[in-house]
Design an enzyme around this catalytic site. Structure first.
Site, PDB file in Angstrom:
ATOM      1  N   HIS A   1     -10.065  -4.465   8.678  1.00  0.00           N
ATOM      2  CA  HIS A   1     -10.648  -3.373   9.471  1.00  0.00           C
ATOM      3  C   HIS A   1     -11.974  -3.897  10.045  1.00  0.00           C
ATOM      4  CE1 HIS A   1     -12.708   0.545  10.043  1.00  0.00           C
ATOM      5  NE2 HIS A   1     -11.515   1.113   9.958  1.00  0.00           N
TER       6      HIS A   1
ATOM      7  N   ASP B   1     -12.867  -4.753   0.132  1.00  0.00           N
ATOM      8  CA  ASP B   1     -12.886  -3.500   0.889  1.00  0.00           C
ATOM      9  C   ASP B   1     -11.764  -2.658   0.294  1.00  0.00           C
ATOM     10  OD1 ASP B   1     -12.214  -1.474   2.619  1.00  0.00           O
ATOM     11  OD2 ASP B   1     -12.184  -2.715   4.424  1.00  0.00           O
TER      12      ASP B   1
ATOM     13  N   GLN C   1      -8.736   1.801   1.488  1.00  0.00           N
ATOM     14  CA  GLN C   1      -7.383   2.366   1.380  1.00  0.00           C
ATOM     15  C   GLN C   1      -6.856   2.254  -0.044  1.00  0.00           C
ATOM     16  OE1 GLN C   1      -5.735   3.987   3.823  1.00  0.00           O
ATOM     17  NE2 GLN C   1      -7.314   3.584   5.339  1.00  0.00           N
TER      18      GLN C   1
ATOM     19  N   LYS D   1     -11.593   9.157   1.676  1.00  0.00           N
ATOM     20  CA  LYS D   1     -10.190   8.711   1.638  1.00  0.00           C
ATOM     21  C   LYS D   1      -9.569   9.084   0.288  1.00  0.00           C
ATOM     22  CE  LYS D   1     -10.832   5.499   5.138  1.00  0.00           C
ATOM     23  NZ  LYS D   1     -10.472   5.775   6.504  1.00  0.00           N
TER      24      LYS D   1
ATOM     25  N   CYS E   1      -8.964   0.341  14.504  1.00  0.00           N
ATOM     26  CA  CYS E   1     -10.125  -0.499  14.137  1.00  0.00           C
ATOM     27  C   CYS E   1      -9.678  -1.849  13.590  1.00  0.00           C
ATOM     28  CB  CYS E   1     -11.042   0.193  13.136  1.00  0.00           C
ATOM     29  SG  CYS E   1     -11.726   1.719  13.737  1.00  0.00           S
TER      30      CYS E   1
HETATM   31  N1  PLP Z   1     -11.762  -0.453   5.622  1.00  0.00           N
HETATM   32  C1  PLP Z   1     -10.532   0.062   5.758  1.00  0.00           C
HETATM   33  C2  PLP Z   1      -9.338  -0.734   5.307  1.00  0.00           C
HETATM   34  C3  PLP Z   1     -10.366   1.329   6.313  1.00  0.00           C
HETATM   35  O1  PLP Z   1      -9.135   1.839   6.456  1.00  0.00           O
HETATM   36  C4  PLP Z   1     -11.511   2.053   6.720  1.00  0.00           C
HETATM   37  C5  PLP Z   1     -11.364   3.355   7.372  1.00  0.00           C
HETATM   38  O2  PLP Z   1     -10.329   3.694   7.876  1.00  0.00           O
HETATM   39  C6  PLP Z   1     -12.775   1.476   6.527  1.00  0.00           C
HETATM   40  C7  PLP Z   1     -12.852   0.220   5.979  1.00  0.00           C
HETATM   41  C8  PLP Z   1     -14.014   2.201   6.909  1.00  0.00           C
HETATM   42  O3  PLP Z   1     -14.192   3.345   6.117  1.00  0.00           O
HETATM   43  P1  PLP Z   1     -15.312   4.410   6.494  1.00  0.00           P
HETATM   44  O4  PLP Z   1     -15.073   4.803   7.914  1.00  0.00           O
HETATM   45  O5  PLP Z   1     -15.080   5.534   5.531  1.00  0.00           O
HETATM   46  O6  PLP Z   1     -16.626   3.751   6.296  1.00  0.00           O
END
Ligand code: PLP
Length: 414
Positions: free
Chosen positions: A128, A208, A211, A234, A371
């Site tokens: 992401h 990260d 998910q 999430k 993203c």
């Molecule tokens: N990393 C992953 C794999 C994600 O799916 C997301 C959000 O969809 C993020 C990072 C970013 O999360 P946040 O927007 O809650 O900071």
């Protein structure tokens, strides 16, 4: 059991016709989470840490209790502490800053920081943007090389033989930062070879967990990462709050991120001294009500842990079968481990048109690059339509999705 769980979500009473298939973007919130936020604002509504009166001390205790639960949810290490952040993104920005700052004393913990070869950060093409852009910003400024694990046209990691070895010969890989689960395909990547690589080369292993925190918290624990970032929203919690979980001693040894009230020991005219971690990374007033609600989300996820797991399997098995029968191609099909997230393409229809036409059928999905522009390049598409399911979804929801896709296909005659 699913009925009992669904009854906790006010969303379904307010939106009885909507089939919500966008939990990868944000999960719905149970009533107890909403109530906790409301409780803070109506019953307590005071600031934490600096108050000498009982209400403030009570609020401080609640926040510190949530901090412990948030760390324990993803880590079995008693040495790990949680720093409150605005979410996964802010946690990864914080990690990127402190792990590349020359003011951090990381050589005592990670041998790669003693090696004088060009320092590098290892990411993957499946990340992401939240786990790419922060590293790019600091890499450019601080002389780090960015390296990427390639992925194949299904979104699976596809490193050639000897890939890690050749990187280690050329660079001092100081940071390995990977997402455990893809928000596009739902693939749960096998990160164990990269964890081993980080251990063998004295690199920091960052996960990260945006998910994976909902679908596979046990897998995060198994990997025992040095840094873990995730968002409450999430995981059935509120937006605007999350944590970065890491070893307290490592955090103590790192450079600060933002300055202000609440993170200092002593302020003088020219300089200041700081609290130990996690306080030194929490400048200013925290999102206290959201932290209360985050606590309830963690409690909810713990209570329904088994059901979340069995529903993941149930919905994926049923969904895969339905997609196969209807001959709708989705990315990540056949991956070793996957959650029920379906990124698909309808030939001839742009993903956004698909999303709009599904919305006409009351099926809420997401369309776009999610993203993940590097992953889109690897999948050889500019965008996908994505249906992401969670524990409160049912087989009936899957049927409605497949019917709605049938409607789109009819319009595009595919
Ligand atoms: N990393 C992953 C794999 C994600 O799916 C997301 C959000 O969809 C993020 C990072 C970013 O999360 P946040 O927007 O809650 O900071």
């Amino acid at each position: 059991m699913v009925d009992k769980l669904r009854a906790e979500f006010p969303f379904f009473s307010f939106n009885p016709k909507i089939v919500y298939l966008d939990s990868g973007a944000t999960a719905l919130k149970p009533q107890r989470v909403v109530d906790a936020l409301n409780f803070y604002n109506t019953h307590e509504s005071v600031n934490i840490h600096r108050g000498v009166y009982q209400l403030s001390q009570r609020a401080t205790n609640t926040v510190e209790d949530v901090r412990k639960k948030a760390a324990a949810f993803v880590s079995s290490s008693p040495e790990h502490v949680a720093v409150f952040t605005r979410g996964t993104t802010e946690g990864l920005n914080l990690a990127a800053h402190i792990l590349t700052s020359t003011k951090s004393n990381l050589a005592d913990f990670f041998a790669s920081y003693k090696i004088s070869k060009t320092p590098a950060i290892l990411l993957s093409e499946s990340e992401h943007h939240a786990n790419i852009v922060p590293w790019q910003i600091f890499a450019q400024e601080r002389g780090y090389k960015l390296l990427y694990i390639p992925v194949d046209s299904e979104g699976k990691f596809n490193a050639p033989k000897g890939f890690l070895q050749s990187l280690a010969e050329k660079y001092s890989v100081r940071i390995v930062a990977l997402s455990l689960q893809s928000n596009v395909t739902g693939i749960l990547h096998d990160l164990s070879p990269y964890r081993t690589f980080a251990d063998e080369h004295g690199a920091v292993f960052v996960v990260d967990a945006a998910q994976a925190v909902v679908h596979a918290p046990h897998e995060i624990k198994k990997l025992n990462p040095d840094f873990i970032s995730y968002s409450a929203h999430k995981l059935f919690g509120p937006t605007g709050i999350g944590v970065l979980v890491a070893h307290k001693k490592v955090l103590d040894a790192c450079d600060v991120y933002q300055g202000g009230g609440g993170m200092i020991n002593l302020v003088e005219h020219e300089k200041s001294t700081y609290l130990d971690a996690p306080g030194k990374y929490e400048a200013g007033t925290q999102a206290i009500g959201e932290i209360y609600a985050f606590g309830k989300a963690l409690e909810f996820a713990e209570e329904y842990k088994e059901l979340i797991h069995t529903q993941d399997i149930n919905l994926r098995e049923y969904g895969d079968e339905k997609f196969h029968n209807a001959q709708i191609r989705f990315f990540g099909d056949g991956a070793r481990m996957r959650s029920p997230i379906y990124s698909f393409e309808i030939p001839g229809a742009h993903a956004h048109d698909t999303g709009t036409l599904l919305d006409e059928q009351n099926v809420a999905i997401r369309a776009g690059h999610h993203c993940c522009q590097l992953l889109m390049q690897a999948l050889k598409v500019s965008a996908t339509a994505r249906a992401s399911l969670a524990v409160y979804n049912t087989r009936d929801d899957v049927d409605k999705l497949i019917d709605a896709i049938g409607y789109v296909r009819k319009i595009f005659r595919k």
